[in-house]
Design a protein around this motif. Structure first.
Motif, PDB file in Angstrom:
ATOM      1  N   PRO A   1       0.821  -1.208   0.000  1.00 23.63           N
ATOM      2  CA  PRO A   1       0.000   0.000   0.000  1.00 23.63           C
ATOM      3  C   PRO A   1       0.862   1.268   0.000  1.00 23.63           C
ATOM      4  CG  PRO A   1      -0.803  -1.558   1.625  1.00 23.63           C
ATOM      5  CD  PRO A   1       0.513  -2.091   1.122  1.00 23.63           C
ATOM      6  N   HIS A   2       0.381   2.278  -0.688  1.00 22.25           N
ATOM      7  CA  HIS A   2       1.089   3.551  -0.809  1.00 22.25           C
ATOM      8  C   HIS A   2       1.471   4.113   0.558  1.00 22.25           C
ATOM      9  CE1 HIS A   2       2.141   7.462  -2.434  1.00 22.25           C
ATOM     10  NE2 HIS A   2       1.368   8.021  -1.526  1.00 22.25           N
ATOM     11  N   GLU A   3       0.556   4.034   1.500  1.00 18.78           N
ATOM     12  CA  GLU A   3       0.816   4.587   2.829  1.00 18.78           C
ATOM     13  C   GLU A   3       2.017   3.912   3.498  1.00 18.78           C
ATOM     14  OE1 GLU A   3      -2.207   3.202   1.949  1.00 18.78           O
ATOM     15  OE2 GLU A   3      -3.060   5.125   1.324  1.00 18.78           O
ATOM     16  N   VAL A   4       2.147   2.626   3.307  1.00 21.46           N
ATOM     17  CA  VAL A   4       3.259   1.876   3.896  1.00 21.46           C
ATOM     18  C   VAL A   4       4.575   2.291   3.236  1.00 21.46           C
ATOM     19  CG1 VAL A   4       4.261  -0.429   4.213  1.00 21.46           C
ATOM     20  CG2 VAL A   4       1.792  -0.067   4.539  1.00 21.46           C
TER      21      VAL A   4
ATOM     22  N   LEU B   1       9.658   5.250   3.426  1.00 20.77           N
ATOM     23  CA  LEU B   1      10.546   6.232   2.799  1.00 20.77           C
ATOM     24  C   LEU B   1      10.812   7.413   3.718  1.00 20.77           C
ATOM     25  CD1 LEU B   1       9.301   6.358  -0.903  1.00 20.77           C
ATOM     26  CD2 LEU B   1      11.517   5.553  -0.078  1.00 20.77           C
ATOM     27  N   ASN B   2       9.793   7.897   4.378  1.00 20.42           N
ATOM     28  CA  ASN B   2       9.969   9.012   5.310  1.00 20.42           C
ATOM     29  C   ASN B   2      10.905   8.636   6.452  1.00 20.42           C
ATOM     30  OD1 ASN B   2       8.438  10.900   3.911  1.00 20.42           O
ATOM     31  ND2 ASN B   2       6.531  10.216   4.853  1.00 20.42           N
ATOM     32  N   ALA B   3      10.832   7.395   6.919  1.00 22.88           N
ATOM     33  CA  ALA B   3      11.734   6.937   7.978  1.00 22.88           C
ATOM     34  C   ALA B   3      13.176   6.892   7.466  1.00 22.88           C
ATOM     35  CB  ALA B   3      11.300   5.559   8.478  1.00 22.88           C
ATOM     36  N   ILE B   4      13.362   6.427   6.259  1.00 18.75           N
ATOM     37  CA  ILE B   4      14.705   6.385   5.660  1.00 18.75           C
ATOM     38  C   ILE B   4      15.260   7.801   5.517  1.00 18.75           C
ATOM     39  CG2 ILE B   4      15.968   5.885   3.517  1.00 18.75           C
ATOM     40  CD1 ILE B   4      14.029   3.446   3.187  1.00 18.75           C
ATOM     41  N   ILE B   5      14.430   8.716   5.033  1.00 15.94           N
ATOM     42  CA  ILE B   5      14.858  10.112   4.869  1.00 15.94           C
ATOM     43  C   ILE B   5      15.226  10.721   6.214  1.00 15.94           C
ATOM     44  CG2 ILE B   5      14.052  12.431   4.233  1.00 15.94           C
ATOM     45  CD1 ILE B   5      12.403  10.979   1.980  1.00 15.94           C
ATOM     46  N   ALA B   6      14.424  10.461   7.225  1.00 11.87           N
ATOM     47  CA  ALA B   6      14.690  11.009   8.562  1.00 11.87           C
ATOM     48  C   ALA B   6      16.015  10.477   9.107  1.00 11.87           C
ATOM     49  CB  ALA B   6      13.532  10.674   9.508  1.00 11.87           C
TER      50      ALA B   6
END
Length: 86
Positions: free
Chosen positions: A65-68, A73-78
């Motif tokens: 799912p897109h949300e997952v 991705l946001n966690a990787i960026i952070a």
């Protein structure tokens, strides 16, 4: 390796590039064109094979799912940003 011939028509600009490469390499235009076509064909084949894997996954319902994906991705960026600020 067995070989075959292929005849095609190129635009003048592309033909000039192949000629320039042939001159720089000290090879014939035909040899350079064949090498370039082989490289391009192999690259396109890899892309086609990778796309087919994705299409097979879609056909069999193997999706994320897109949300997952966005959460991951946001966690990787952070994590990357935190590492860069150290």
């Amino acid at each position: 390796m067995e070989k075959t011939s292929l005849t095609t028509t190129l635009d003048v600009a592309t033909a000039a590039i192949v000629q320039r490469l042939a001159t720089a390499r000290g090879q014939s235009i035909g040899d350079v064109a064949a090498a370039l076509l082989q490289d391009a064909a192999m690259s396109e084949e890899r892309l086609l094979d990778a796309a087919q894997v994705g299409l097979n996954d879609l056909r069999h319902g193997r999706t994320i799912p897109h949300e997952v994906v966005m959460r991951d991705l946001n966690a990787i960026i952070a994590r990357h940003r935190a590492r860069c600020q150290d």
